[in-house]
Design an enzyme around this catalytic site. Sequence first.
Site, PDB file in Angstrom:
ATOM      1  CG  HIS A   1      -8.906  -2.060   2.503  1.00  0.00           C
ATOM      2  ND1 HIS A   1      -8.667  -1.659   3.795  1.00  0.00           N
ATOM      3  CD2 HIS A   1      -8.498  -3.347   2.430  1.00  0.00           C
ATOM      4  CE1 HIS A   1      -8.140  -2.655   4.473  1.00  0.00           C
ATOM      5  NE2 HIS A   1      -8.025  -3.695   3.673  1.00  0.00           N
ATOM      6  CB  SER A   2      -5.497  -3.303   0.037  1.00  0.00           C
ATOM      7  OG  SER A   2      -6.388  -4.312  -0.428  1.00  0.00           O
TER       8      SER A   2
ATOM      9  CD  GLU B   1      -0.235   2.843 -11.505  1.00  0.00           C
ATOM     10  OE1 GLU B   1      -0.340   2.096 -12.498  1.00  0.00           O
ATOM     11  OE2 GLU B   1      -1.199   3.451 -11.005  1.00  0.00           O
TER      12      GLU B   1
ATOM     13  CB  SER C   1      -2.486  -9.581   9.223  1.00  0.00           C
ATOM     14  OG  SER C   1      -1.376  -9.506   8.382  1.00  0.00           O
TER      15      SER C   1
END
Lengths: 434, 367
Positions: A324-325, A108, A194
């Site tokens: 996913h993100s 959020e 990453s």
Amino acid sequence: MALKTGASFVKLNAFRRAARLLSTRTRPETAQNGGGKIAKFPGARAPYVSEMKFFNETSYEPIPIYRVMDNNGQIIDKNEEPNLDKATLINMYKTMVQLSHMDKILYESQRQGRISFYMTNYGEEGIHIGSASALSPKDLVFSQYREVGVFLYRGMTVTELVNQCYGNCEDPGKGRQMPVHYGSKHHNMVTISSPLGTQMPQAVGAAYAYKRVPNNDRCVICYFGDGAASEGDAHAAFNFAATLDCPVIMLCRNNGYAISTPTSEQYRGDGIASRGPALGLHTLRVDGTDTLAVHNAVKRARDFTVANNKPVLIEAMAYRVGHHSTSDDSSAYRSVEEIQKWTKDESPLQKFKLYLEHKGYWDAETEKAWSKEARDTVVRTMQEAEKKKKPNWKEMLEDVYYEMPPRLQKQMKQMEEHLKKYPEHYPLNQHESD
Amino acid sequence: MALKSSPAVLGMLTRLSRRSFATSKALASKPVTVRDALNQAIDEEMERDEKVFVLGEEVAQYDGAYKVTRGLWKKYGDKRVIDTPITEAGFAGIAVGAAFAGLKPICEFMTFNFSMQAIDHIINSAAKTFYMSAGTVPVPIVFRGPNGAASGVAAQHSQCFGAWYSHCPGLKVLMPYSAEDAKGLLKAAIRDPDPVVMLEDEIMYGIPFPMSDEAQSKDFVLPIGKAKVEREGRHITLVCAGRGTDTALKAAEQLAGSKGIECEVVNLRTIRPMDFDTIARSIAKTHHLITVEQGWPQSGIGAEICARVMESPSFFELDAPVWRVCGADVPMPYARTLEAHAVPGPADVVDAVTSVLGNKISAVQAQ
């Protein structure tokens, strides 16, 4: 200690017997009419046959999925229930709940523009806590990015994780990485990187380093996803782990999706587990939504790798409930019904909670109280994190090399002098000072 | 120094004499090939520190594709010299992981052209991890192997990666020329806590150089980030590294003989961090500068040197613009005559020098 090993040895044998039974049924039938003679090629010692038969992904039965609990948290086979004490079990469950609250609030907060990015772990809490609880704190962890529960279980606090997301002056990562890319030398967790799958050969290399130490009692665990398993690095990692005899647990979180790519488009074979035996790895497929099953699997794997200096591949099946993100909206590629079905029927939190309730360790009251406390912790931590300053600007130039090279020293000095002269043009009060 | 440790020195000398080309028994200046110098460096560092180990394709039983690791597997065994399957991405990743866990790997690429398959690990895993981990995870790894043009191996085996790797913060990039360079720099690289890329040269491997007594010591280490003035001169500065230094020195000989032009040859030895001070001091003396490299012109090492000159007081010391002598801007051709034209030779450097000194840059450009 002897008794414990004795018991696990018996369990191992029982499992081996079961696996062998299964394997005779799954070995493909071929007419052995080449005389049954065994060829001695350096590349393969296999029998000759005169019937040509091609093998493919349907020639073998899919590797079965080990589980301990059913969907109602009931133990299926009493012999498989791990002997975990009440305090450990409650701690495990509490960590899972804490994780889900942290996920919800931080997600959020990205939507509100407070942090730049976030990735949730819904549906995989069982994999995180099940595996983390079976490891020793000394074992080295390489993760991908969806293993926050492992960090929490190991003792990283919500505060440290939230500070990293905000990149403030108390971020153990010194504001260098994007959110979710946690790392902690103290907790033996390598900083997340990453590029996908690169942690896999690195984990094997680290395990190789450990195995060289006499009386080594540490293993390495490497988490990766079903999508990352397609990277070239994955194949290299499996192959090297086997050929170099490394004490590493390769744990695949097969959650069905790699961003929008479903596993039906990711691979044609029988998941990632089928690649293990092909490359010489001791392999197990487990129900990732069953925390106890994951715990058993990783515990057995750990004992095996440390005792034998051989790798283990575990494929934990699960479902990625969240997007996913924060950069993804999964309703674009899957139905809401599908997500709801998995959330309802195979929730790791639900199953584990029911198990605890059956044992009398948890009830609706403790659930309510802990839920509130977990949520409050995150909200409070976020509010504090937001107020904290950013790291000292000098951190931008530190740690590029072990010793700061003259060029960077010069630039730092120039910036220092510049800031002394024109402080009012820079938001110095937002950053920590010397 | 030699007298104090005479048994060790004598032992080393007997080993050297078996491998060197010279038959002279003189203690000083024993010629040693670059290959043997590298071999000595690795051997000595492996003996000194148990954490140092070598991995790569063919490094063990085969003694190395270019024999740089000759004899090491026999001496140290499987645990310290490891033959890997053919996957650069794989073994570079494993080496980085081993470095994360505290070992000191020497990762050999058969040539740096193949390092492109592992370049993600070199840059994203090795170069950046110390920074990204907030200084908690150092990566004491050395990536080494032959770089640049060889002879008749065409486009995919002849690229120079000096510019590529020296572009990245977090890496140290070395380019040795002589046997002393090779030994001293490789030892320094192995001892260094940062990731180091050591760009060697296949043609130079077989060339013998005199090696001083000091250089033959087990503690001989060259400082990373210091250039060496190979030849002093007062008319023009030639900045080079690796085989470019060989080219520049040959051109300097020719120019001194035929035209009486004295070139000051600055052998960079380290590309990153670059020793600009030595270049600056030389420019202050000669007021003219040429860079020599095998790599392609665009965004190359010469371009970086030019930029630094522009950005420093050295700009005002120049009496003429800087000129870069580089490889031809084409993938390396195969035919021998074409290859010879694609790589800078002494004649190209001579042309460049005479044009710069004669303020006739356009004459060089026409070629």
